[in-house]
Write a protein that holds these residues in place. Sequence first.
Motif, PDB file in Angstrom:
ATOM      1  N   ASP A 170      -5.022   1.958   1.580  1.00  0.00           N
ATOM      2  CA  ASP A 170      -5.392   0.857   2.481  1.00  0.00           C
ATOM      3  C   ASP A 170      -5.210  -0.473   1.769  1.00  0.00           C
ATOM      4  O   ASP A 170      -5.285  -0.547   0.547  1.00  0.00           O
ATOM      5  CB  ASP A 170      -6.874   0.984   2.876  1.00  0.00           C
TER       6      ASP A 170
ATOM      7  N   PRO B 111      -3.110  -3.341  -4.406  1.00  0.00           N
ATOM      8  CA  PRO B 111      -3.157  -1.896  -4.086  1.00  0.00           C
ATOM      9  C   PRO B 111      -2.889  -0.975  -5.270  1.00  0.00           C
ATOM     10  O   PRO B 111      -3.290   0.184  -5.236  1.00  0.00           O
ATOM     11  CB  PRO B 111      -2.065  -1.715  -3.026  1.00  0.00           C
TER      12      PRO B 111
ATOM     13  N   SER C 120      -3.396   2.492  -3.664  1.00  0.00           N
ATOM     14  CA  SER C 120      -4.348   2.615  -2.562  1.00  0.00           C
ATOM     15  C   SER C 120      -3.624   2.866  -1.236  1.00  0.00           C
ATOM     16  O   SER C 120      -2.525   2.363  -1.004  1.00  0.00           O
ATOM     17  CB  SER C 120      -5.160   1.325  -2.478  1.00  0.00           C
TER      18      SER C 120
ATOM     19  N   THR D 167       0.856  -1.194   0.000  1.00  0.00           N
ATOM     20  CA  THR D 167       0.000   0.000   0.000  1.00  0.00           C
ATOM     21  C   THR D 167       0.890   1.241   0.000  1.00  0.00           C
ATOM     22  O   THR D 167       2.099   1.150   0.206  1.00  0.00           O
ATOM     23  CB  THR D 167      -0.894   0.052   1.254  1.00  0.00           C
TER      24      THR D 167
ATOM     25  N   TYR E 278      -6.229   7.220  -2.103  1.00  0.00           N
ATOM     26  CA  TYR E 278      -5.072   6.724  -2.840  1.00  0.00           C
ATOM     27  C   TYR E 278      -4.007   7.815  -2.921  1.00  0.00           C
ATOM     28  O   TYR E 278      -4.218   8.960  -2.519  1.00  0.00           O
ATOM     29  CB  TYR E 278      -5.453   6.261  -4.249  1.00  0.00           C
TER      30      TYR E 278
END
Length: 678
Positions: A673, A605, A671, A532, A644
């Motif tokens: 998360d 991600p 991303s 991430t 993001y």
Amino acid sequence: MRLKSYVMGHWHAGERDLQQLRDATTGQVIAEASTVGIHFAGVLAHARRVGGPALRRLTFHERAALLKALAKRLSELKEEFYTLSFSTGATRADSWIDIDGGIGTLFAYASRGVRELPNSHVYVDGEVEPLSKTGSFVGQHVCVPREGAALHINAFNFPVWGMLEKLAPTLLAGVPAIIKPATATAYLAELVFRRIIESGLLPEGAVQLVCGSCGDLLTHLTGQDVVSFTGSVTTANQLRSHPAVIRSAVRFIAETDSINCCVLGADVAPGDPEFEAFVREVVREMTAKAGQKCTAIRKALVPAARLESVTEAIRAALGEIIVGDPRREEVRMGPLATLGQRREVLARISELRREADLVSEAKLEPLGADFERGAFIAPTLLIARDPARAQHVHTVEAFGPVCTILPYAATAEAVDFARRGEGSLVASVFTADEAVARELALGLAPWHGRLLFVDRDCVRDSTGHGAPLPGLVHGGPGRAGGGEEMGGLRGVMHYMQRTALQGSPGAVTAITGRWVRGAREIRGEVHPFRRTLSELTIGETLRSGERAVTLEDIERFAQLTGDTFYAHMDEAAARRNSLFGGRVAHGYFLIAAAAGLFVDPPYGPVLANYGLERLRFAKPVRPGDRIKVRLTCKSKALRAEKGYGEVVWDTQITNQHDDVVASYDVLTMVSTDPVDGG
Ligand code: NAP
């Protein structure tokens, strides 16, 4: 109303030496101002010790978010500003330029801050400069906020825009501002400023306000401070030669008087869209804000053969302008800001009339207002029939609804007349002839900060002669002050220090937060595409395996895309070009094949690849060559509230000899998360 200054965290009202500020239409006293009792050394110290550190703790993106929040808050309150703005003599349309224009500039800088600046504290200016053959010693320019204060000294004509257009780039840079509005219209600046303080959005010390004289403030300036001045050339020269400014080489930005012109091309005839646009623009520039615009057209240059038709058309259009109380809806032009300004403008008109004739002597009966009490003046159109011998028409700025028409014989003479303004903010050219446009551009550009070209193709969308825009430079050489404001990020950089760093790639990477080739590569167990935004670190690198490039690859790619350029398909022809020396792979195939080598396919991600930058093909790849890729996390920027961030990957494709065949930046959205892999 006793105007208050906001200094050192408190509102201060001077008790003595009060200056009276009057409504431009009625002449009634509406406010008083004095700065007696303000400790100006303390004001600067407060900005440097309290405001500066608080702003510098924020990243560029956090400062941009403050600007946006501020712009939203002021938008909600703007009706209150419009109401008070009538007292300055502004019509509602004039106030739109001032109030909405100012708030729009805040919005524009807020969005540029996020798009064009990193979410960090250091702005990386330009590319790495290689300084050694081995690559172990490089140079990089960076910009950091100055640690002083910005002193903004503003003119009376745009109390809101003048304040906000300077404030936006200053705060984005991370520098606290001390705002000194022109006293005549300071009541409007004070109201907007008061709402800024009440919003609680800005950290204490980020902004202070001085309503009235700024006393001995300049005496306490140091080399970390910046002065941004807008006003007359006389005041600018007085301030820029202040001993403290000279002693500490204080950065001094000046926007001063300007004799701006517009030119009607010799190709344009009555009835042409360019002709109509020219007449409209002259009339608009004379009457908007009653001509009290630094960018207003003061000289209208027309081909001698068009003198009569242009004069008649402008005279007729001016006849439609209703002058009067700006609160009345039908009024198109209000009074000047003060009776003092009217005396000043009338004196300048007298000077101009030594060389120019008045086109029409309209008697002024302002609608809904008393001529004696309000600062009314009729739109004044003059003709200088012998501009080659004239002096005043080229150099006298009557800061009101005043314009002089000058006939010219050839385009070169129009250029000569424009240059006699000795450096101006803006010139506009109305022509459909591209050769004329080019000749005027080359002749006028060294003498102007902005040039507007209007033809039938852009006339509908043109933002007009008089409108400075946040993305474009506002300023001009010579008499216009020699300064620049706005111009997108250029305006922010005036408040920052540019420093050339020299050192190893590792040191430069650590300082800038942007990975430099030659700095340490971080290799982990996990593919970087599985990480991430917060997990990724600058320098994280993937080195791919190899793949061979075959003739079949080249032919299939050519067939698939239709790109059958000879360098890929015709061995004999490709041999004739020494750059290729035989058939080579398509560059776009290499980029695609590289992606095949570095991507990690499953859902994860990395949300999308949104482009490439800096792509260069360095060496041809021939059938039988083997390529591999290095992909390194170069920089990352969080897009707050979007979930993001943007990650830039420094990418190089090399061949079996480790020669670089292509290099570029891959741009991705990653991303913040972990994403559900299911
Ligand atoms: P000004 O008299 O030169 O005043 C400009 C500013 O300087 C005001 O805030 C004024 O404050 C301040 N000031 C004057 N003397 C000072 C001193 N000794 N120390 C510190 N500050 C001092 O100009 P103005 O009459 O307000 O504005 C009209 C002129 O500005 C026109 O010539 C116009 O062309 C020019 N202008 C240029 C631009 C541009 O962007 N290029 C834009 C707008 C206007 P006080 O009001 O308290 O005296």
